[in-house]
Design an enzyme around this catalytic site. Structure first.
Site, short mmCIF file in Angstrom:
data_model
loop_
_atom_site.label_atom_id
_atom_site.label_comp_id
_atom_site.label_asym_id
_atom_site.label_seq_id
_atom_site.Cartn_x
_atom_site.Cartn_y
_atom_site.Cartn_z
N ILE A 41 17.39 -0.69 33.34
CA ILE A 41 17.58 -1.62 34.46
C ILE A 41 18.87 -2.43 34.28
O ILE A 41 19.59 -2.70 35.24
CB ILE A 41 16.34 -2.55 34.61
N GLY A 53 24.86 -0.71 31.97
CA GLY A 53 25.81 -0.84 30.87
C GLY A 53 25.59 -2.12 30.07
O GLY A 53 25.75 -2.13 28.84
N SER A 83 0.69 7.67 5.54
CA SER A 83 -0.53 7.84 6.35
C SER A 83 -1.71 8.25 5.47
O SER A 83 -2.83 7.80 5.67
CB SER A 83 -0.29 8.93 7.41
N GLN A 131 13.68 0.31 45.50
CA GLN A 131 12.35 0.72 45.03
C GLN A 131 12.41 1.35 43.62
O GLN A 131 11.46 1.19 42.84
CB GLN A 131 11.75 1.73 46.03
N LEU A 165 0.84 -1.21 0.00
CA LEU A 165 0.00 0.00 0.00
C LEU A 165 0.88 1.25 0.00
O LEU A 165 0.67 2.16 -0.80
CB LEU A 165 -0.92 -0.02 1.24
N TRP A 215 8.85 0.40 1.48
CA TRP A 215 8.85 -0.21 2.82
C TRP A 215 7.95 -1.44 2.89
O TRP A 215 7.16 -1.60 3.82
CB TRP A 215 8.38 0.82 3.88
N ILE A 216 8.06 -2.31 1.91
CA ILE A 216 7.14 -3.46 1.87
C ILE A 216 7.76 -4.65 2.62
O ILE A 216 8.76 -5.23 2.18
CB ILE A 216 6.79 -3.83 0.41
N GLU A 275 1.71 -0.09 9.69
CA GLU A 275 0.27 -0.43 9.74
C GLU A 275 -0.54 0.67 10.42
O GLU A 275 -1.46 0.40 11.20
CB GLU A 275 0.06 -1.81 10.35
#
Ligand code: CAA
Length: 379
Positions: free
Chosen positions: A337, A340, A132, A279, A125, A156-157, A363
């Site tokens: 988290i 490095g 867009s 925490q 498409l 970009w298919i 999409e």
């Protein structure tokens, strides 16, 4: 509302989890590094029924429900988001569209090999100047009597270089705007059809993204899908379902990154204790777990509505909008988290962070999802 999965759904989830661990995990880092398509793995996914999951077995499909589809894509995407998009495009954009809207002859000839995974398909498409704003198609299909002459470029298919069959959207009558758009089944190898350059991407690097060039390609009239002028509505209907697949891919990327971050936080020590006891880290994981659960519920809701035959434009868009944001947020925090370690390839989360971004773009961008949702709630 029943939140319990059936025996069959649990089995499919487990099969996808085992497959991802055993077949996708071993070389996922190398495929990302080398932009290598998971050829052998996709072949096995076809044999397992994962490439035509919801298609009627009489057309080579596995006849499963859409919740099973969400579960399977999540498990695949947890390990390899590139394999997950190959699966999503083939199932949602190609097979689902053909099963719902193609003629009996088209189903026998094209859907059956696609759904059984003997070949894979692509959906074309997007164009250099029509992303867009999908009605602004520049690719033309001129009616020549018993065939159409196809000219133009698609960009970009996904599966562009590996597909055998392509669903191509083109303008047949510009005066009629979106009512003058049609969808065609085009075979690889037809004269004038050339697969263009392979994109060098930030993420989902194991998937195969190309431009397509059509130069006077003769498309037989019997390869048009549906009535004349149905192509835009076809694309919109197909994309509504596709958004469940991409939402599930995003969900999988998020849950994969969360599981790695949780495991790491339980073992890595800092300031004399495992970092999950701090925490600052524990609250990040709490947010991740909550948002992933919410994203999963949105995916299930859209999937259940699809199986009930309801309009899924709103629920599919909500699932994609939310799950893709959760994928982005979760993967960024998973890298954080890991400190490095998170910044090096061996720990997987940096790849997941790069893979997550595309789920907010293809999409239908997040902004397009908000157009779809806001129009729906304003009705
Ligand atoms: N579901 C069903 N029908 C829809 C629809 C939806 N979500 N959105 C629009 N339509 C229909 C409308 O009802 C209308 O049909 P009728 O004339 O028969 O009533 C027709 O489409 C035109 O609608 P609009 O006037 O609203 O069109 P628009 O130009 O204002 O915008 C849009 C529509 C929603 C913005 C649309 O252009 C859109 O979805 N754009 C995004 C395209 C997209 O998702 N591209 C992704 C490329 S594919 C890809 O990424 C695949 C890959 O390889 C991974």
């Amino acid at each position: 509302m029943d939140f319990n999965l059936s025996e069959e759904q649990l089995m499919i989830q487990q099969a996808a989890r085992d497959f991802a661990q055993n077949e996708l995990l071993p070389e996922v880092i190398e495929r990302d590094r080398d932009q290598k398509f998971p050829t052998e793995q996709v072949k096995k996914m076809g044999e397992m029924g994962f490439l035509g999951m919801m298609v009627d077995p009489k057309y080579g499909g596995a006849g499963m429900d859409s919740v099973s589809y969400v579960l399977a894509i999540e498990e695949i995407a947890k390990i390899d988001a590139s394999a997950a998009v190959v699966m999503s495009v083939n199932n949602s954009l190609v097979c689902a569209g053909l099963e719902k809207f193609a003629s009996e002859e088209q189903k026998v000839k094209y859907l059956t090999p696609l759904a059984s995974g003997k070949v894979i398909g692509a959906f074309a498409l997007s164009e250099p100047e029509a992303g867009s704003d999908a009605t602004s198609q520049k690719t033309t299909a001129e009616d020549k009597g018993d065939y159409y002459l196809l000219n133009g470029i698609k960009n970009w298919i996904t599966n562009g270089g590996t597909a055998s069959y392509y669903i191509v959207i083109a303008q047949t009558d510009p005066e009629k705007k979106h009512k003058g758009i049609n969808a065609f089944i085009v075979e690889r190898g037809w004269e004038g059809f050339e697969v263009g350059v392979k994109e060098d991407k930030l993420g989902i690097r194991g998937s195969d993204t190309h431009s397509l060039i059509f130069n006077n390609v003769k498309v037989p009239k019997e390869n048009r899908i549906g009535e004349d002028g149905f192509g835009f509505n076809f694309a919109m209907a197909v994309l509504n379902g596709g958004r469940i697949g991409i939402a599930s891919q995003a969900l999988g990327i998020a849950s994969g990154a969360y599981e790695l971050a949780l495991k790491y936080a339980k073992t890595r020590k800092a300031f004399k204790t495992e970092i999950i006891n701090h925490q600052a880290i524990a609250f990040k994981l709490a947010d991740m777990a909550t948002q992933i659960t919410a994203a999963r519920m949105l995916c299930f809701k859209a999937a259940c509505e699809k199986d009930a035959g309801k309009d899924i434009s709103e629920s599919g868009a909500m699932a994609k909008l939310y799950a893709s944001q959760v994928a982005m947020d979760t993967t960024i925090e998973a890298v954080q988290i890991h400190g490095g370690y998170g910044y090096v390839k061996e720990y997987h989360v940096e790849r997941m962070m790069r893979d997550a971004k595309i789920t907010q773009i293809y999409e239908g961008t997040s902004e397009i999802q908000k157009i779809v949702i806001s129009r729906s709630i304003a009705k």
